[in-house]
Design an enzyme around this catalytic site. Structure first.
Site, PDB file in Angstrom:
ATOM      1  CG  ASP A   1      -6.907  64.071  63.925  1.00  0.00           C
ATOM      2  OD1 ASP A   1      -5.912  64.331  63.230  1.00  0.00           O
ATOM      3  OD2 ASP A   1      -6.837  63.824  65.146  1.00  0.00           O
TER       4      ASP A   1
ATOM      5  CB  SER B   1      -2.319  60.563  68.634  1.00  0.00           C
ATOM      6  OG  SER B   1      -3.006  61.317  69.584  1.00  0.00           O
TER       7      SER B   1
ATOM      8  CG  HIS C   1      -3.530  65.200  66.300  1.00  0.00           C
ATOM      9  ND1 HIS C   1      -4.547  64.277  66.329  1.00  0.00           N
ATOM     10  CD2 HIS C   1      -2.666  64.820  67.268  1.00  0.00           C
ATOM     11  CE1 HIS C   1      -4.311  63.384  67.270  1.00  0.00           C
ATOM     12  NE2 HIS C   1      -3.175  63.687  67.860  1.00  0.00           N
TER      13      HIS C   1
END
Length: 276
Positions: free
Chosen positions: A139, A237, A86
């Site tokens: 992801d 992230s 992402h």
């Protein structure tokens, strides 16, 4: 990003906001973050002791204030860095990832605006073709660097069935993200000590619901503390979750930061990384 009630990837909205702010950042005098005390509930980490933690950077998109950092990653081979898929979405970056001319990784540097370490351009990327943006399943992405990092920077990936994935295992998450859950981004590398939690904890916290992310045990890993207080957050992230000296997860998504009943959700390394 980590949306508080509609759990989506920890970075998505936060990155869009950072990109919008980048144009403004060049017009004002940069000021340091108000607190660099740690990932939420964490502590300062030393890059020479954790050389496999890297920052993803694009000054063009995110400005110079924090050296363009927008995500984290883990060195899994001298020329390979694992991160979250992402982080490379067009709606996050504002451009297609392959059009990001100054994408690079910063390795071996605790302070983003300090000296030393390595800054290496990214020459190619692999985005997991099974990545599902709606559920956040799969992801993961792997960046290929223009030149190799020292072999000592590499962290092994825990294979499926490794004891490092067992619930109750002590683990540590690393990143340069939000240290408070209120947008206080760090300049220095931080670490938070957590535990691998049973899949049931995240299945209960994130049940399947229309329009929301859901916990998928086959490709995700649950980690945190049952009482809350220690967690990854926005800006972390793609960063590594390490247990027993191996990479077991990549920071992916969750609800809030450090909340007792909303554990962090990580991409399960063994399920998505090539060769793991």
């Amino acid at each position: 990003m980590r949306d508080t009630r509609h759990p989506i990837s920890r970075k998505r909205a936060a990155l869009v906001a950072l990109a919008a702010a980048a144009a403004v950042a060049s017009l004002v005098t940069p000021t340091p973050a108000a607190a660099d005390s740690g990932v939420v509930g964490g502590r300062t980490a030393n890059a020479p002791d954790t050389p496999w933690v890297v920052a993803l950077s694009s000054v063009d998109r995110f400005g110079r204030m924090r050296a363009g950092q927008f995500c984290g990653g883990a060195v899994i081979a001298p020329t390979k860095v694992a991160t979250a898929a992402h982080c490379l979405r067009e709606d996050v970056l504002g451009v297609r990832a392959e059009e990001l001319r100054d994408l690079k990784v910063i390795a071996g540097r605790s302070d983003l605006v300090g000296g030393g370490g390595h800054e290496i351009p990214v020459k190619d990327m692999w985005i997991n073709p099974a990545y599902d943006a709606e559920s956040n399943s799969g992801d993961a992405a792997v960046l290929t660097l223009a030149r190799p990092l020292p072999s000592g920077y590499v962290i092994p990936v825990a294979p499926a069935g490794d004891p490092a994935y067992r619930p109750g295992t002590d683990a540590t998450v690393y990143g340069w993200g939000d240290t408070t859950g209120l947008g206080t981004y760090a300049h220095t590398l931080n670490a938070a000590d957590v535990s691998v939690l049973p899949d049931q904890d995240c299945s209960r916290a994130y049940p399947a619901a229309p329009g929301q992310a859901r916990y998928v045990p086959a490709t995700m890993l649950c980690a945190g503390t049952r009482e809350g207080g220690r967690d990854a957050c926005q800006g972390d992230s793609g960063g590594p979750l390490i247990a027993r000296g191996k990479l077991i997860g990549l920071v992916s998504w969750g609800s809030g930061c450090g909340l007792a009943e909303s554990p962090g959700v990580y991409t399960r390394a063994s399920a998505v990384l090539p060769g793991s």
